[in-house]
Design a protein around this motif. Structure first.
Motif, PDB file in Angstrom:
ATOM      1  N   PRO A 140      27.744  44.153  55.165  1.00  0.00           N
ATOM      2  CA  PRO A 140      28.077  45.544  54.862  1.00  0.00           C
ATOM      3  C   PRO A 140      29.178  45.695  53.821  1.00  0.00           C
ATOM      4  O   PRO A 140      29.255  46.733  53.148  1.00  0.00           O
ATOM      5  CB  PRO A 140      28.547  46.087  56.221  1.00  0.00           C
ATOM      6  N   ASP A 141      30.042  44.707  53.685  1.00  0.00           N
ATOM      7  CA  ASP A 141      31.181  44.811  52.769  1.00  0.00           C
ATOM      8  C   ASP A 141      30.990  43.918  51.548  1.00  0.00           C
ATOM      9  O   ASP A 141      30.368  42.854  51.622  1.00  0.00           O
ATOM     10  CB  ASP A 141      32.481  44.415  53.477  1.00  0.00           C
ATOM     11  N   THR A 142      31.549  44.367  50.440  1.00  0.00           N
ATOM     12  CA  THR A 142      31.493  43.580  49.206  1.00  0.00           C
ATOM     13  C   THR A 142      32.372  42.337  49.335  1.00  0.00           C
ATOM     14  O   THR A 142      33.486  42.391  49.839  1.00  0.00           O
ATOM     15  CB  THR A 142      31.959  44.423  48.004  1.00  0.00           C
ATOM     16  N   VAL A 143      31.845  41.219  48.889  1.00  0.00           N
ATOM     17  CA  VAL A 143      32.515  39.925  49.001  1.00  0.00           C
ATOM     18  C   VAL A 143      33.279  39.630  47.704  1.00  0.00           C
ATOM     19  O   VAL A 143      32.751  39.838  46.610  1.00  0.00           O
ATOM     20  CB  VAL A 143      31.487  38.804  49.260  1.00  0.00           C
ATOM     21  N   THR A 144      34.511  39.151  47.835  1.00  0.00           N
ATOM     22  CA  THR A 144      35.295  38.757  46.666  1.00  0.00           C
ATOM     23  C   THR A 144      35.035  37.287  46.364  1.00  0.00           C
ATOM     24  O   THR A 144      35.351  36.412  47.166  1.00  0.00           O
ATOM     25  CB  THR A 144      36.804  38.976  46.896  1.00  0.00           C
ATOM     26  N   LEU A 145      34.442  37.053  45.201  1.00  0.00           N
ATOM     27  CA  LEU A 145      34.113  35.698  44.765  1.00  0.00           C
ATOM     28  C   LEU A 145      35.038  35.311  43.622  1.00  0.00           C
ATOM     29  O   LEU A 145      35.010  35.918  42.550  1.00  0.00           O
ATOM     30  CB  LEU A 145      32.651  35.633  44.309  1.00  0.00           C
ATOM     31  N   TYR A 146      35.874  34.302  43.850  1.00  0.00           N
ATOM     32  CA  TYR A 146      36.764  33.793  42.818  1.00  0.00           C
ATOM     33  C   TYR A 146      36.008  32.782  41.958  1.00  0.00           C
ATOM     34  O   TYR A 146      35.460  31.809  42.482  1.00  0.00           O
ATOM     35  CB  TYR A 146      37.989  33.127  43.446  1.00  0.00           C
TER      36      TYR A 146
ATOM     37  N   VAL B 258      23.739  40.656  49.888  1.00  0.00           N
ATOM     38  CA  VAL B 258      25.155  40.298  49.828  1.00  0.00           C
ATOM     39  C   VAL B 258      25.685  40.663  48.447  1.00  0.00           C
ATOM     40  O   VAL B 258      25.302  40.056  47.440  1.00  0.00           O
ATOM     41  CB  VAL B 258      25.372  38.790  50.097  1.00  0.00           C
ATOM     42  N   LYS B 259      26.527  41.682  48.406  1.00  0.00           N
ATOM     43  CA  LYS B 259      27.101  42.145  47.138  1.00  0.00           C
ATOM     44  C   LYS B 259      28.458  41.480  46.919  1.00  0.00           C
ATOM     45  O   LYS B 259      29.243  41.337  47.855  1.00  0.00           O
ATOM     46  CB  LYS B 259      27.248  43.662  47.129  1.00  0.00           C
ATOM     47  N   THR B 260      28.721  41.094  45.684  1.00  0.00           N
ATOM     48  CA  THR B 260      29.969  40.405  45.372  1.00  0.00           C
ATOM     49  C   THR B 260      30.667  41.061  44.190  1.00  0.00           C
ATOM     50  O   THR B 260      30.022  41.667  43.327  1.00  0.00           O
ATOM     51  CB  THR B 260      29.727  38.923  45.025  1.00  0.00           C
ATOM     52  N   VAL B 261      31.978  40.911  44.160  1.00  0.00           N
ATOM     53  CA  VAL B 261      32.773  41.242  42.981  1.00  0.00           C
ATOM     54  C   VAL B 261      33.442  39.943  42.532  1.00  0.00           C
ATOM     55  O   VAL B 261      34.030  39.224  43.348  1.00  0.00           O
ATOM     56  CB  VAL B 261      33.820  42.336  43.264  1.00  0.00           C
ATOM     57  N   ILE B 262      33.306  39.617  41.259  1.00  0.00           N
ATOM     58  CA  ILE B 262      33.828  38.367  40.727  1.00  0.00           C
ATOM     59  C   ILE B 262      35.220  38.594  40.154  1.00  0.00           C
ATOM     60  O   ILE B 262      35.424  39.524  39.365  1.00  0.00           O
ATOM     61  CB  ILE B 262      32.890  37.796  39.636  1.00  0.00           C
ATOM     62  N   GLU B 263      36.149  37.760  40.552  1.00  0.00           N
ATOM     63  CA  GLU B 263      37.509  37.831  40.019  1.00  0.00           C
ATOM     64  C   GLU B 263      37.893  36.474  39.458  1.00  0.00           C
ATOM     65  O   GLU B 263      37.581  35.439  40.045  1.00  0.00           O
ATOM     66  CB  GLU B 263      38.500  38.267  41.099  1.00  0.00           C
ATOM     67  N   SER B 264      38.600  36.499  38.309  1.00  0.00           N
ATOM     68  CA  SER B 264      39.015  35.262  37.640  1.00  0.00           C
ATOM     69  C   SER B 264      40.426  35.417  37.081  1.00  0.00           C
ATOM     70  O   SER B 264      40.605  35.562  35.873  1.00  0.00           O
ATOM     71  CB  SER B 264      38.041  34.907  36.507  1.00  0.00           C
ATOM     72  N   PRO B 265      41.425  35.400  37.944  1.00  0.00           N
ATOM     73  CA  PRO B 265      42.799  35.512  37.444  1.00  0.00           C
ATOM     74  C   PRO B 265      43.203  34.268  36.648  1.00  0.00           C
ATOM     75  O   PRO B 265      42.499  33.249  36.667  1.00  0.00           O
ATOM     76  CB  PRO B 265      43.627  35.637  38.725  1.00  0.00           C
ATOM     77  N   GLU B 266      44.312  34.361  35.948  1.00  0.00           N
ATOM     78  CA  GLU B 266      44.851  33.232  35.176  1.00  0.00           C
ATOM     79  C   GLU B 266      44.965  32.002  36.065  1.00  0.00           C
ATOM     80  O   GLU B 266      45.176  32.101  37.262  1.00  0.00           O
ATOM     81  CB  GLU B 266      46.215  33.662  34.603  1.00  0.00           C
ATOM     82  N   TRP B 267      44.795  30.806  35.463  1.00  0.00           N
ATOM     83  CA  TRP B 267      44.570  29.569  36.208  1.00  0.00           C
ATOM     84  C   TRP B 267      45.645  29.281  37.242  1.00  0.00           C
ATOM     85  O   TRP B 267      45.340  28.959  38.397  1.00  0.00           O
ATOM     86  CB  TRP B 267      44.430  28.412  35.223  1.00  0.00           C
TER      87      TRP B 267
ATOM     88  N   GLY C 224      44.893  31.939  50.296  1.00  0.00           N
ATOM     89  CA  GLY C 224      43.711  32.386  51.015  1.00  0.00           C
ATOM     90  C   GLY C 224      43.732  33.824  51.467  1.00  0.00           C
ATOM     91  O   GLY C 224      42.959  34.201  52.344  1.00  0.00           O
ATOM     92  N   ASP C 225      44.566  34.647  50.839  1.00  0.00           N
ATOM     93  CA  ASP C 225      44.646  36.038  51.291  1.00  0.00           C
ATOM     94  C   ASP C 225      43.903  37.019  50.384  1.00  0.00           C
ATOM     95  O   ASP C 225      43.823  38.208  50.688  1.00  0.00           O
ATOM     96  CB  ASP C 225      46.110  36.471  51.439  1.00  0.00           C
ATOM     97  N   LYS C 226      43.344  36.537  49.271  1.00  0.00           N
ATOM     98  CA  LYS C 226      42.656  37.435  48.347  1.00  0.00           C
ATOM     99  C   LYS C 226      41.174  37.099  48.178  1.00  0.00           C
ATOM    100  O   LYS C 226      40.369  37.988  47.899  1.00  0.00           O
ATOM    101  CB  LYS C 226      43.353  37.406  46.981  1.00  0.00           C
ATOM    102  N   ASP C 227      40.818  35.837  48.314  1.00  0.00           N
ATOM    103  CA  ASP C 227      39.436  35.431  48.082  1.00  0.00           C
ATOM    104  C   ASP C 227      38.671  35.335  49.392  1.00  0.00           C
ATOM    105  O   ASP C 227      39.212  34.934  50.418  1.00  0.00           O
ATOM    106  CB  ASP C 227      39.399  34.084  47.368  1.00  0.00           C
ATOM    107  N   ASP C 228      37.397  35.705  49.346  1.00  0.00           N
ATOM    108  CA  ASP C 228      36.487  35.450  50.466  1.00  0.00           C
ATOM    109  C   ASP C 228      35.763  34.117  50.260  1.00  0.00           C
ATOM    110  O   ASP C 228      35.584  33.338  51.188  1.00  0.00           O
ATOM    111  CB  ASP C 228      35.448  36.570  50.574  1.00  0.00           C
ATOM    112  N   ILE C 229      35.327  33.913  49.038  1.00  0.00           N
ATOM    113  CA  ILE C 229      34.655  32.676  48.623  1.00  0.00           C
ATOM    114  C   ILE C 229      35.263  32.283  47.284  1.00  0.00           C
ATOM    115  O   ILE C 229      35.557  33.146  46.452  1.00  0.00           O
ATOM    116  CB  ILE C 229      33.134  32.885  48.496  1.00  0.00           C
ATOM    117  N   TYR C 230      35.472  31.007  47.079  1.00  0.00           N
ATOM    118  CA  TYR C 230      36.111  30.556  45.846  1.00  0.00           C
ATOM    119  C   TYR C 230      35.322  29.406  45.236  1.00  0.00           C
ATOM    120  O   TYR C 230      34.620  28.667  45.922  1.00  0.00           O
ATOM    121  CB  TYR C 230      37.551  30.103  46.126  1.00  0.00           C
ATOM    122  N   MET C 231      35.437  29.267  43.944  1.00  0.00           N
ATOM    123  CA  MET C 231      34.801  28.172  43.211  1.00  0.00           C
ATOM    124  C   MET C 231      35.876  27.183  42.790  1.00  0.00           C
ATOM    125  O   MET C 231      36.878  27.546  42.184  1.00  0.00           O
ATOM    126  CB  MET C 231      34.080  28.723  41.982  1.00  0.00           C
TER     127      MET C 231
END
Length: 554
Positions: free
Chosen positions: A390-396, A424-433, A443-450
């Motif tokens: 039901p909720d959008t997933v944050t994908l780093y 499963v809907k995701t929003v992709i985030e890519s902050p500075e390295w 681990g407080d901002k990402d749901d799934i990370y690469m």
């Protein structure tokens, strides 16, 4: 006592993985980079004018370092620079993960595997002119192991020390003491099979105690070691300059007078800089540029031995990713082969386990979560989500290219499209390295990370224990994954000195990890580098860090 000497061949405790020649088609990894047809001669004959030989290397890479103190980082971009500034007691034979002497000329191991006595190379100086000796070794290891050390500065965490030698309260290393100026002795609480492999890692490069005491928290910006190059300047997110250590203890090295390492995040821009002569060597060539490279006689292709894994990690602290059926469902909904075909140009294979198949102890009986959207939907329904999450997933997604992931954002977009097919809907985030690394560790901002990993030392422990054991929280285990059965197996594997028994334990561990699905292993790659055709003496290693001291230009 079993003695290991620098007079013998390069050695390792047990049978270390040797990856020489595992490269690929046109360039043998683990051998000198060969000059192309346009290379100039190094020694002009008497009939020609003296040639001007290039003595500065300009290297282009995808991202900046997070810190220049190797003890407080685990990212490859930081360790590559540290490898030039620091030496460790042991090192890896060029192009392999075989252990050989470095600052320690020889060593002895007690019959019970609990005492290691090292004889140090005499007369070595730190870059600040102070003496390298046994007291300096003891100082460094005490700093890393003592949580209350006055030389552990604000924000410092010794994650690699904790993951290699156990966290506070269950340390492998009991004591490190100076016997005399050139003799240092390690006493262990328990045997550790990969102990020598671990000591050779860049993270355990020996720093100047005087510089740490003087610079304090600024040491991470102004490192001082015994290595072939001396730190000169760091322009953050731009370049790092290293100068030749004229008093380096290894005779005839370094061959270069200066190394400038530039951060050029975009792969294509980095390749353009190489073609234009702005840089001499580049890391992480995009597979899309391979054919152009191979058609340019003024450039050469270099392949690093394949020894890595790229993966998606689930954050167990975020619901619903604490539910194994949700993790398994998303695993079934990633089309790995389509990703390889679209973004890797044949330079990758689909990953099944968290360690590469070239490493001993790999379990080839484990079968992958094959791409199956119907199976994914069914598992989501069993988990209580028949209509998807039901909720959008944050994908780093990684903002920089890495040897195992040339373009993290594009791969993330492909995965995003696959997951949308199962609701499963995701929003992709890519902050500075640097922020990316901090965020995934917290681990407080990402749901799934690469992320991904290049093996450090040729031992399965460096993949499985370092990345997925509970002891690696909050360091490299950014999934916050805990399995007590797995922990017991991995600790037993560290203590076991029989490699066949260790291999069996690691195969059991991979079965547990497959069932729990804390990750989606994505790919193993053969990392591509490119250089000017007349660059010689560069030996890429499987661990991703190698000295630049042997490089020269014809």
């Amino acid at each position: 006592m079993k003695k290991w000497s620098s007079l013998a061949l390069a050695v390792t405790l047990g049978a270390a993985l040797t990856l020489s020649g595992c490269g690929g088609n046109n360039n043998n990894a683990g051998t000198e980079a060969t000059a192309g047809p346009n290379a100039a001669t190094t020694a002009p004959d008497s009939s020609s004018e003296a040639a001007s030989t290039q003595d500065t290397l300009i290297l282009g890479r995808g991202g900046d370092s997070a810190s220049l103190d190797p003890a407080i980082v685990t990212d490859g971009e930081s360790l590559k620079i540290a490898h030039q500034v620091f030496d460790s007691l042991l090192e890896y034979k060029p192009g392999t993960s075989e252990v050989q002497p470095s600052l320690a000329d020889s060593w002895e191991v007690s019959a019970d595997g609990l005492t290691y006595t090292f004889k140090l190379h005499p007369g070595v100086k730190f870059h600040d002119g102070t003496d390298f000796d046994a007291e300096a070794v003891a100082f460094n290891f005490t700093r890393w192991s003592d949580p209350a050390s006055e030389f552990k500065f604000e924000g410092d965490t010794f994650d690699y020390y904790d993951s290699m030698f156990g966290p506070d309260g269950s340390r492998v290393i009991k004591e490190v003491k100076a016997v005399d100026a050139t003799t240092v002795q390690f006493t262990l609480n328990q045997p550790q099979a990969p102990f020598l492999q671990n000591l050779a890692m860049t993270s355990f490069g020996i720093a100047s105690p005087a510089a740490i005491q003087d610079k304090k928290e600024n040491f991470k910006n102004e490192p001082v070691g015994t290595g072939p190059f001396v730190f000169t300047e760091w322009k953050h997110n731009d370049s790092i300059t290293l100068d030749k250590n004229a008093d380096y203890w290894k005779e005839g090295l370094p061959k270069l007078n200066k190394v400038i390492v530039r951060s050029i995040p975009d792969n294509s821009a980095r390749f353009t800089a190489l073609q234009n002569g702005e840089i001499d060597l580049m890391e992480d060539l995009s597979p899309d540029d391979l054919s152009t490279l191979e058609g340019n006689t003024e450039l050469q292709k270099i392949e690093r031995p394949p020894f890595n894994v790229a993966y998606l990690g689930f954050n167990f602290n975020k619901k619903p990713f604490d539910n194994v059926k949700v993790r398994q469902a998303l695993s079934y909904a990633v089309n790995k082969q389509a990703i390889i075909d679209a973004f890797f140009s044949g330079q990758a294979t689909a990953a099944v386990n968290p360690m590469p198949p070239s490493l001993w102890g790999y379990n080839d009986a484990v079968k992958d979560y094959e791409y199956d959207l119907d199976k994914a939907k069914s598992l989501l329904a069993e988990a209580g989500y028949p209509d998807g999450l039901p909720d959008t997933v944050t994908l780093y997604a990684m903002p920089v290219s890495r040897p195992y992931m040339p373009d993290g954002k594009k791969v993330a977009e492909a995965i995003q499209a696959d997951w949308e097919k199962i609701g499963v809907k995701t929003v992709i985030e890519s902050p500075e390295w640097a922020t990316y690394l901090d965020d995934t560790k917290a681990g407080d901002k990402d749901d799934i990370y690469m992320l991904g990993w290049t093996g450090d030392n040729g031992d399965p422990d460096n993949f499985l224990y370092t990345l997925l054991d509970k002891d690696a929280i909050p360091g490299n285990n950014r999934s916050f994954y805990v399995n007590e059965e797995l922990h017991t197996i991995l600790i037993n594997a560290q203590k076991e000195t029989d490699q066949t028994k260790r291999s069996d334990l690691y195969k059991q561990a991979q079965e547990i990890i497959k069932a729990d699905a804390p990750w989606i292993p994505l790919v193993h790659t053969t990392p591509l580098l490119a250089a000017k055709a007349n660059l010689k003496g560069y030996v890429p290693g499987p661990t991703g860090t190698e000295y630049y001291s042997g490089i020269y230009f014809e």
